[in-house]
Motif scaffolding. Structure first.
Motif, PDB file in Angstrom:
ATOM      1  N   THR A 197      -3.654   5.937   0.972  1.00 19.60           N
ATOM      2  CA  THR A 197      -4.881   5.963   1.081  1.00 19.60           C
ATOM      3  C   THR A 197      -5.513   7.282   1.195  1.00 19.60           C
ATOM      4  O   THR A 197      -5.061   8.221   1.800  1.00 19.60           O
ATOM      5  CB  THR A 197      -5.350   5.544   2.617  1.00 19.60           C
ATOM      6  OG1 THR A 197      -4.760   4.192   2.681  1.00 19.60           O
ATOM      7  CG2 THR A 197      -7.004   5.360   2.512  1.00 19.60           C
TER       8      THR A 197
ATOM      9  N   TYR B 206      -8.455  10.001   1.181  1.00 22.86           N
ATOM     10  CA  TYR B 206      -9.925  10.324   1.583  1.00 22.86           C
ATOM     11  C   TYR B 206     -10.555  11.550   0.928  1.00 22.86           C
ATOM     12  O   TYR B 206     -10.977  12.280   1.791  1.00 22.86           O
ATOM     13  CB  TYR B 206      -9.934  10.270   3.049  1.00 22.86           C
ATOM     14  CG  TYR B 206      -9.638   8.919   3.860  1.00 22.86           C
ATOM     15  CD1 TYR B 206     -10.434   8.028   3.830  1.00 22.86           C
ATOM     16  CD2 TYR B 206      -8.220   8.783   4.222  1.00 22.86           C
ATOM     17  CE1 TYR B 206     -10.200   6.842   4.606  1.00 22.86           C
ATOM     18  CE2 TYR B 206      -7.864   7.574   4.734  1.00 22.86           C
ATOM     19  CZ  TYR B 206      -9.081   6.536   4.827  1.00 22.86           C
ATOM     20  OH  TYR B 206      -8.733   5.444   5.583  1.00 22.86           O
TER      21      TYR B 206
ATOM     22  N   LYS C 171       0.838  -1.293  -0.045  1.00 23.90           N
ATOM     23  CA  LYS C 171       0.057  -0.089  -0.049  1.00 23.90           C
ATOM     24  C   LYS C 171       0.852   1.234  -0.021  1.00 23.90           C
ATOM     25  O   LYS C 171       1.818   1.339   0.779  1.00 23.90           O
ATOM     26  CB  LYS C 171      -1.045   0.191   1.181  1.00 23.90           C
ATOM     27  CG  LYS C 171      -1.986   1.252   1.073  1.00 23.90           C
ATOM     28  CD  LYS C 171      -3.164   1.118   2.163  1.00 23.90           C
ATOM     29  CE  LYS C 171      -2.716   1.612   3.563  1.00 23.90           C
ATOM     30  NZ  LYS C 171      -3.660   1.415   4.402  1.00 23.90           N
TER      31      LYS C 171
ATOM     32  N   ASN D 232      -9.705  -4.813   5.324  1.00 19.81           N
ATOM     33  CA  ASN D 232      -9.497  -3.923   6.295  1.00 19.81           C
ATOM     34  C   ASN D 232      -9.248  -4.514   7.741  1.00 19.81           C
ATOM     35  O   ASN D 232      -8.894  -5.794   7.644  1.00 19.81           O
ATOM     36  CB  ASN D 232     -11.120  -2.951   6.546  1.00 19.81           C
ATOM     37  CG  ASN D 232     -12.229  -3.843   6.799  1.00 19.81           C
ATOM     38  OD1 ASN D 232     -12.093  -4.863   7.655  1.00 19.81           O
ATOM     39  ND2 ASN D 232     -13.162  -3.286   6.291  1.00 19.81           N
TER      40      ASN D 232
ATOM     41  N   LEU E  57      -7.398   3.431  -2.657  1.00 14.70           N
ATOM     42  CA  LEU E  57      -6.190   2.984  -2.119  1.00 14.70           C
ATOM     43  C   LEU E  57      -5.217   2.631  -3.158  1.00 14.70           C
ATOM     44  O   LEU E  57      -5.787   2.317  -4.458  1.00 14.70           O
ATOM     45  CB  LEU E  57      -6.660   1.426  -1.634  1.00 14.70           C
ATOM     46  CG  LEU E  57      -6.807   1.507  -0.098  1.00 14.70           C
ATOM     47  CD1 LEU E  57      -8.258   1.889   0.236  1.00 14.70           C
ATOM     48  CD2 LEU E  57      -6.552  -0.120   0.388  1.00 14.70           C
TER      49      LEU E  57
END
Length: 129
Positions: free
Chosen positions: A58, A60, A55, A91, A66
């Motif tokens: 992220t 928002y 990853k 998650n 992602l």
């Protein structure tokens, strides 16, 4: 299936670093919900083996996105996979699996190879001072 910014879609992209010549490839997944259980990451099941994708970020903003890096090993396995891909989102509580159809798998593979082709063809820009 691969629509930029649309919920429940994926997008492939490549980044060419002009200074070093490095080429990196990413898979973006756009969630269709605000996940309150902290998104952990993405993985791909290719011919029965799960590959956890690193990853990178992220986001928002107007939609939860992602971004994960595709390593050269994963890219190679995506191109040589005999069966359809399974994509997983995790998650802290759950993992959701999404089996891609053979058509979606073919489209994703073709889009990946198109991105690789474009990034590979990219020439280093000459910086004039």
């Amino acid at each position: 299936f691969c629509t930029k910014g649309k919920a429940k879609s994926m997008m492939l992209k490549g980044v060419y670093n002009n200074s070093t010549g490095d080429k990196k490839y990413f898979l973006d997944y756009h969630l269709d919900m605000l996940d309150t259980d902290l998104p952990v990451g993405l993985s791909l099941n290719l011919d029965g083996t799960y590959y956890n994708l690193k990853k990178v970020s992220t986001d928002y903003t107007d939609i939860v996105k992602l971004e994960s890096e595709l390593t050269s090993e994963v890219i190679s396995k995506m191109n040589s996979a005999k069966s359809s891909y399974t994509f997983s989102y995790s998650n802290r509580k759950d993992t959701l699996n999404f089996a891609l159809s053979s058509g979606d798998t073919r489209d994703l593979r073709n889009q990946l190879n198109e991105v690789i082709k474009k990034i590979t063809a990219q020439e280093k820009l000459r910086i004039v001072k």
